[in-house]
Design a protein around this motif. Structure first.
Motif, PDB file in Angstrom:
ATOM      1  N   ASN A   1      -3.103  -4.405  13.390  1.00 29.54           N
ATOM      2  CA  ASN A   1      -3.134  -5.377  14.490  1.00 29.54           C
ATOM      3  C   ASN A   1      -3.383  -6.801  14.023  1.00 29.54           C
ATOM      4  OD1 ASN A   1      -3.164  -2.867  15.731  1.00 29.54           O
ATOM      5  ND2 ASN A   1      -4.472  -3.529  17.392  1.00 29.54           N
ATOM      6  N   THR A   2      -3.942  -6.978  12.841  1.00 34.32           N
ATOM      7  CA  THR A   2      -4.119  -8.292  12.236  1.00 34.32           C
ATOM      8  C   THR A   2      -3.512  -8.245  10.840  1.00 34.32           C
ATOM      9  OG1 THR A   2      -6.311  -7.707  11.376  1.00 34.32           O
ATOM     10  CG2 THR A   2      -6.229  -8.766  13.550  1.00 34.32           C
ATOM     11  N   ALA A   3      -3.353  -9.426  10.231  1.00 32.82           N
ATOM     12  CA  ALA A   3      -2.637  -9.467   8.953  1.00 32.82           C
ATOM     13  C   ALA A   3      -3.200 -10.539   8.039  1.00 32.82           C
ATOM     14  CB  ALA A   3      -1.153  -9.724   9.185  1.00 32.82           C
ATOM     15  N   ALA A   4      -2.999 -10.344   6.737  1.00 31.05           N
ATOM     16  CA  ALA A   4      -3.252 -11.390   5.754  1.00 31.05           C
ATOM     17  C   ALA A   4      -2.311 -12.562   6.061  1.00 31.05           C
ATOM     18  CB  ALA A   4      -3.005 -10.849   4.348  1.00 31.05           C
ATOM     19  N   PRO A   5      -2.658 -13.789   5.632  1.00 29.65           N
ATOM     20  CA  PRO A   5      -1.896 -14.985   6.027  1.00 29.65           C
ATOM     21  C   PRO A   5      -0.400 -14.920   5.762  1.00 29.65           C
ATOM     22  CG  PRO A   5      -3.960 -15.613   4.993  1.00 29.65           C
ATOM     23  CD  PRO A   5      -3.857 -14.135   4.834  1.00 29.65           C
ATOM     24  N   HIS A   6       0.028 -14.257   4.699  1.00 32.06           N
ATOM     25  CA  HIS A   6       1.447 -14.251   4.352  1.00 32.06           C
ATOM     26  C   HIS A   6       2.222 -13.090   4.952  1.00 32.06           C
ATOM     27  CE1 HIS A   6      -0.518 -11.546   1.571  1.00 32.06           C
ATOM     28  NE2 HIS A   6       0.632 -11.127   1.090  1.00 32.06           N
ATOM     29  N   LEU A   7       1.541 -12.278   5.789  1.00 31.99           N
ATOM     30  CA  LEU A   7       2.167 -11.080   6.339  1.00 31.99           C
ATOM     31  C   LEU A   7       2.190 -11.115   7.864  1.00 31.99           C
ATOM     32  CD1 LEU A   7       0.552  -8.430   3.958  1.00 31.99           C
ATOM     33  CD2 LEU A   7       2.839  -9.418   3.800  1.00 31.99           C
ATOM     34  N   GLU A   8       2.819 -10.101   8.461  1.00 32.56           N
ATOM     35  CA  GLU A   8       2.952 -10.019   9.906  1.00 32.56           C
ATOM     36  C   GLU A   8       2.084  -8.884  10.465  1.00 32.56           C
ATOM     37  OE1 GLU A   8       7.219 -10.351  11.251  1.00 32.56           O
ATOM     38  OE2 GLU A   8       7.550 -10.091   9.102  1.00 32.56           O
ATOM     39  N   CYS A   9       1.832  -8.960  11.779  1.00 32.57           N
ATOM     40  CA  CYS A   9       1.036  -7.920  12.423  1.00 32.57           C
ATOM     41  C   CYS A   9       1.629  -7.565  13.777  1.00 32.57           C
ATOM     42  CB  CYS A   9      -0.422  -8.359  12.577  1.00 32.57           C
ATOM     43  SG  CYS A   9      -0.655  -9.817  13.620  1.00 32.57           S
ATOM     44  N   GLU A  10       1.250  -6.400  14.275  1.00 33.45           N
ATOM     45  CA  GLU A  10       1.622  -5.950  15.612  1.00 33.45           C
ATOM     46  C   GLU A  10       0.645  -4.850  15.992  1.00 33.45           C
ATOM     47  OE1 GLU A  10       5.586  -4.373  15.269  1.00 33.45           O
ATOM     48  OE2 GLU A  10       4.942  -2.550  14.236  1.00 33.45           O
ATOM     49  N   TRP A  11       0.654  -4.450  17.268  1.00 29.66           N
ATOM     50  CA  TRP A  11      -0.168  -3.305  17.676  1.00 29.66           C
ATOM     51  C   TRP A  11       0.497  -2.055  17.106  1.00 29.66           C
ATOM     52  CZ3 TRP A  11      -4.740  -2.746  20.523  1.00 29.66           C
ATOM     53  CH2 TRP A  11      -5.062  -1.424  20.872  1.00 29.66           C
ATOM     54  N   GLY A  12       0.035  -1.633  15.955  1.00 28.72           N
ATOM     55  CA  GLY A  12       0.639  -0.487  15.288  1.00 28.72           C
ATOM     56  C   GLY A  12      -0.062  -0.214  13.979  1.00 28.72           C
ATOM     57  N   LEU A  13       0.305   0.879  13.357  1.00 33.21           N
ATOM     58  CA  LEU A  13      -0.333   1.283  12.104  1.00 33.21           C
ATOM     59  C   LEU A  13       0.686   1.900  11.164  1.00 33.21           C
ATOM     60  CD1 LEU A  13      -3.144   1.642  10.658  1.00 33.21           C
ATOM     61  CD2 LEU A  13      -3.073   4.006  11.469  1.00 33.21           C
ATOM     62  N   SER A  14       0.607   1.503   9.899  1.00 35.45           N
ATOM     63  CA  SER A  14       1.384   2.134   8.837  1.00 35.45           C
ATOM     64  C   SER A  14       0.645   1.909   7.530  1.00 35.45           C
ATOM     65  CB  SER A  14       2.792   1.550   8.756  1.00 35.45           C
ATOM     66  OG  SER A  14       3.523   2.174   7.705  1.00 35.45           O
ATOM     67  N   VAL A  15       0.510   2.965   6.744  1.00 35.56           N
ATOM     68  CA  VAL A  15      -0.243   2.900   5.493  1.00 35.56           C
ATOM     69  C   VAL A  15       0.564   3.571   4.386  1.00 35.56           C
ATOM     70  CG1 VAL A  15      -2.451   3.414   4.360  1.00 35.56           C
ATOM     71  CG2 VAL A  15      -2.384   3.076   6.849  1.00 35.56           C
ATOM     72  N   ALA A  16       0.588   2.946   3.213  1.00 34.37           N
ATOM     73  CA  ALA A  16       1.215   3.538   2.024  1.00 34.37           C
ATOM     74  C   ALA A  16       0.126   4.193   1.180  1.00 34.37           C
ATOM     75  CB  ALA A  16       1.944   2.477   1.222  1.00 34.37           C
ATOM     76  N   LEU A  17       0.389   5.409   0.729  1.00 32.42           N
ATOM     77  CA  LEU A  17      -0.563   6.171  -0.084  1.00 32.42           C
ATOM     78  C   LEU A  17       0.025   6.372  -1.468  1.00 32.42           C
ATOM     79  CD1 LEU A  17      -1.252   9.064   2.483  1.00 32.42           C
ATOM     80  CD2 LEU A  17      -2.254   6.788   2.457  1.00 32.42           C
ATOM     81  N   GLU A  18      -0.653   5.860  -2.472  1.00 33.21           N
ATOM     82  CA  GLU A  18      -0.201   6.030  -3.854  1.00 33.21           C
ATOM     83  C   GLU A  18      -1.148   6.991  -4.573  1.00 33.21           C
ATOM     84  OE1 GLU A  18       1.109   2.155  -5.712  1.00 33.21           O
ATOM     85  OE2 GLU A  18       0.231   1.393  -3.849  1.00 33.21           O
ATOM     86  N   PHE A  19      -0.555   7.990  -5.225  1.00 29.19           N
ATOM     87  CA  PHE A  19      -1.338   9.023  -5.908  1.00 29.19           C
ATOM     88  C   PHE A  19      -1.256   8.830  -7.415  1.00 29.19           C
ATOM     89  CE2 PHE A  19      -0.458  10.643  -1.731  1.00 29.19           C
ATOM     90  CZ  PHE A  19      -1.611  11.332  -1.386  1.00 29.19           C
ATOM     91  N   ASP A  20      -2.233   9.392  -8.114  1.00 26.79           N
ATOM     92  CA  ASP A  20      -2.270   9.181  -9.571  1.00 26.79           C
ATOM     93  C   ASP A  20      -1.175   9.938 -10.306  1.00 26.79           C
ATOM     94  OD1 ASP A  20      -3.323  11.732  -9.356  1.00 26.79           O
ATOM     95  OD2 ASP A  20      -5.306  11.204 -10.114  1.00 26.79           O
ATOM     96  N   ASN A  21      -0.414  10.813  -9.606  1.00 29.36           N
ATOM     97  CA  ASN A  21       0.746  11.460 -10.227  1.00 29.36           C
ATOM     98  C   ASN A  21       2.026  10.654 -10.022  1.00 29.36           C
ATOM     99  OD1 ASN A  21       1.295  11.879  -7.543  1.00 29.36           O
ATOM    100  ND2 ASN A  21       1.230  14.123  -7.626  1.00 29.36           N
ATOM    101  N   GLY A  22       1.898   9.447  -9.440  1.00 28.85           N
ATOM    102  CA  GLY A  22       3.050   8.591  -9.222  1.00 28.85           C
ATOM    103  C   GLY A  22       3.734   8.779  -7.884  1.00 28.85           C
ATOM    104  N   HIS A  23       3.306   9.735  -7.092  1.00 27.43           N
ATOM    105  CA  HIS A  23       3.938   9.980  -5.802  1.00 27.43           C
ATOM    106  C   HIS A  23       3.498   8.943  -4.777  1.00 27.43           C
ATOM    107  CE1 HIS A  23       4.884  14.524  -6.583  1.00 27.43           C
ATOM    108  NE2 HIS A  23       5.461  13.709  -7.444  1.00 27.43           N
TER     109      HIS A  23
END
Length: 267
Positions: A11-33
């Motif tokens: 819903n909020t963003a760092a200055p150089h990014l955009e925001c909206e009422w929503g959620l999305s997260v990237a998950l990085e694993f130590d096996n590279g996935h």
């Protein structure tokens, strides 16, 4: 094991990014996935991901926390960008549903969900990643399902059975990644304990859906966090400013606010 979380949409963003009422997260694993947790409301998460040098269309998979528009709306754009990974969702995630708060409006997926692997109860699609859904609701415990229905007349209440969370293994202990936590945090953590035997959680991250709850529900959430000895709480999206301030003042654990662009690295 989980290496890093990056918020692509909040819903909020760092200055150089955009925001909206929503959620999305990237998950990085130590096996590279690389896995995705939700897709926000639009293709905004893809634009932010490009600036963060993350390639969602190359992800190994996508897990959906539930079928509301602000978590599934970017899915069609992701598919158009060439995503071919696995999609995990509860069977009820593709059902149309409605909110009766203030005005009647549809809040289900804006487009039909593409092919997905149905998840009931649990799934472990990645080492160190467990998806838990069909969360039982204990009598008397808070759940955020008020004003939701499966019909336009409001005669068929929607308990949001597709509400899900992820348990992610880290070297510090389990991290619970929420979508909106419609089941209520205490119900969710009790189900985690029932299924895994874990009575302590290192971190809780995501939306707590307390924005239209009251102080009694905020206090119950605080007590659940203390009961499971949570050391780090990162909250945003549907948590609500007043609830966030309450929990920051009430708890002794580390409290963070999530936003588009936030990276949480796990040593």
């Amino acid at each position: 094991m989980l290496k890093q979380l990056t918020f692509l949409c909040d819903n909020t963003a760092a200055p150089h990014l955009e925001c909206e009422w929503g959620l999305s997260v990237a998950l990085e694993f130590d096996n590279g996935h690389l896995w995705l947790w939700d897709t926000g409301q639009t293709d905004l998460f893809l634009r932010n991901a490009a600036k963060l040098e993350i390639t969602p269309h190359k992800a190994d998979g996508l897990a959906l926390s539930h079928g509301h528009y602000d978590h599934t709306g970017g899915l069609s754009a992701l598919m158009e960008h060439g995503f071919r990974g696995d999609i995990l969702a509860h069977p009820q995630a593709e059902v149309q549903r409605y909110s009766h708060r203030k005005t009647l409006r549809p809040i289900g997926p804006p487009v039909p969900l593409p092919r997905f692997t149905p998840v009931e109860r649990t799934a472990t699609p990645e080492p160190g990643m467990t998806m838990i859904t069909d969360i039982p609701r204990q009598p008397g415990l808070f759940q955020a399902v008020r004003d939701f229905s499966l019909d336009t007349e409001g005669k068929r209440p929607d308990p949001v059975p597709d509400d899900a969370f992820l348990m992610l293994e880290t070297r510090q202990g389990p991290l619970v990644l929420l979508g909106c936590c419609h089941s209520g945090l205490e119900n969710s953590l009790l189900e985690l304990q029932a299924q895994t035997g874990r009575s302590e959680v290192f971190a809780v991250v995501g939306g707590l859906h307390l924005h239209n709850a009251g102080e009694a529900e905020w206090e119950a959430t605080a007590q659940a966090l203390e009961r499971f000895h949570v050391q780090k709480l990162a909250m945003g999206h549907c948590t609500g400013e007043n609830a966030i301030q309450f929990l920051e003042n009430r708890l002794n654990c580390e409290c963070l606010r999530t936003y588009s662009g936030l990276r949480l690295s796990l040593p």
